[in-house]
Enzyme design. Structure first.
Site, PDB file in Angstrom:
ATOM      1  N   GLY A  94       0.823  -1.208   0.000  1.00 57.38           N
ATOM      2  CA  GLY A  94       0.000   0.000   0.000  1.00 57.38           C
ATOM      3  C   GLY A  94       0.850   1.248   0.000  1.00 57.38           C
ATOM      4  O   GLY A  94       2.060   1.180  -0.180  1.00 57.38           O
ATOM      5  N   ASN A  95       0.198   2.375   0.173  1.00 57.80           N
ATOM      6  CA  ASN A  95       0.933   3.641   0.234  1.00 57.80           C
ATOM      7  C   ASN A  95       0.337   4.509   1.336  1.00 57.80           C
ATOM      8  O   ASN A  95      -0.668   4.153   1.946  1.00 57.80           O
ATOM      9  CB  ASN A  95       0.893   4.342  -1.125  1.00 57.80           C
ATOM     10  CG  ASN A  95      -0.523   4.694  -1.538  1.00 57.80           C
ATOM     11  OD1 ASN A  95      -1.152   5.579  -0.971  1.00 57.80           O
ATOM     12  ND2 ASN A  95      -1.039   3.964  -2.515  1.00 57.80           N
ATOM     13  N   ARG A  96       0.957   5.655   1.583  1.00 58.26           N
ATOM     14  CA  ARG A  96       0.604   6.446   2.755  1.00 58.26           C
ATOM     15  C   ARG A  96      -0.520   7.443   2.510  1.00 58.26           C
ATOM     16  O   ARG A  96      -0.794   8.277   3.374  1.00 58.26           O
ATOM     17  CB  ARG A  96       1.846   7.164   3.280  1.00 58.26           C
ATOM     18  CG  ARG A  96       2.836   6.206   3.962  1.00 58.26           C
ATOM     19  CD  ARG A  96       4.113   6.939   4.344  1.00 58.26           C
ATOM     20  NE  ARG A  96       3.831   8.191   5.013  1.00 58.26           N
ATOM     21  CZ  ARG A  96       4.589   9.284   4.915  1.00 58.26           C
ATOM     22  NH1 ARG A  96       5.669   9.279   4.180  1.00 58.26           N
ATOM     23  NH2 ARG A  96       4.248  10.380   5.559  1.00 58.26           N
TER      24      ARG A  96
END
Ligand code: C5P
Length: 236
Positions: free
Chosen positions: A29-31
């Site tokens: 995932g990413n932030r």
């Protein structure tokens, strides 16, 4: 009551970050928190738009800003593939498309159907094979509905303002969007923050808005630029 300068305009907004499963309990995932995209949805609704918000893994505390707004329909999505299909379906009825979501560029080639266990890998660290995801924004531009206004976002790690604009201009051309909102991100800036510092580029690569402020202020500046594009399309 004044319904605002986007009264009745159908706007599709994507927000948050897609997640790609590795196994039933893990993901890549990413932030992205979704705050900027949710702020765009809220601001558009406040200006009279009818909004569909495709929310990729956004915390309910962030979605609270639009949860009770009857002008915003929230559709939760998880993976890039889900965002891809829901975005294409929702874009069909939209006058404006704003792709604020952080989309995973790659997904896992073979998703394990059980939890990958350390005991099973005999001391060797496993290797994840990845495959490229489709670029949703590029395909929405390819399938543009009439004179739909399509807006992209670009979050870049850069050394300077010049590099940010240079990368933004290249991305704008590559994606074929009408407007591109660019901002610098890093370990500390951009994601999760309450404030943002954004430049909006038009098709000629000109900076049509430069705004540092709350994500709502950034959203309204972006929607001003969208309004200008709509006016241009609708002028005789
Ligand atoms: O290439 P990059 O990921 O920086 O482009 C960002 C823009 O493209 C964002 O608007 C994002 O939502 C969109 N995008 C997409 N599909 C992808 C990757 C990015 O729609 N696979």
């Amino acid at each position: 009551r004044d319904r605002g300068d986007l009264a009745g305009v159908r706007v599709l907004v994507t927000a948050g970050g897609t997640r790609e499963p590795i196994d039933p309990v893990r993901y890549l995932g990413n932030r992205s928190s979704g705050k900027q995209g949710v702020a765009v949805a809220a601001a558009a609704a406040a200006r009279g738009a009818e909004v569909v918000l495709l929310a990729a893994n956004i915390d309910t505390s962030v979605l609270a800003e639009v949860a009770s707004d009857p002008a915003v329909r929230v559709v939760p999505v998880g993976t890039t593939a889900e965002l891809d299909s829901t975005a294409h379906a929702a874009a069909k009825g939209a006058r404006v498309v704003i792709m604020a979501a952080a989309v995973a560029d790659y997904r896992v080639a073979d998703i394990a159907d059980h939890k990958i266990r350390k005991e099973d890998s005999a001391g060797d660290a496993p290797t994840l094979a990845l495959v490229e995801n489709p670029d949703i924004l590029v395909s929405l531009v390819r399938e543009r509905q009439g004179d739909q206004v399509i807006v992209g976002f670009a979050a870049e790690t850069v050394e300077s303002e010049d590099e940010l604009l240079e990368r933004g201009r290249r991305k704008l051309a590559r994606k074929g969007v009408d407007l591109l909102a660019v901002n610098a991100v890093g370990w500390k800036e951009g994601f999760e923050a309450e404030e943002n510092d954004v430049r909006v580029l038009d098709m000629d690569g000109d900076v049509v808005a430069a705004v540092a402020g709350s994500k709502r202020e950034v959203a309204d500046a972006l929607l001003d630029a969208v309004r200008d594009e709509l006016d241009f399309a609708e002028s005789p």
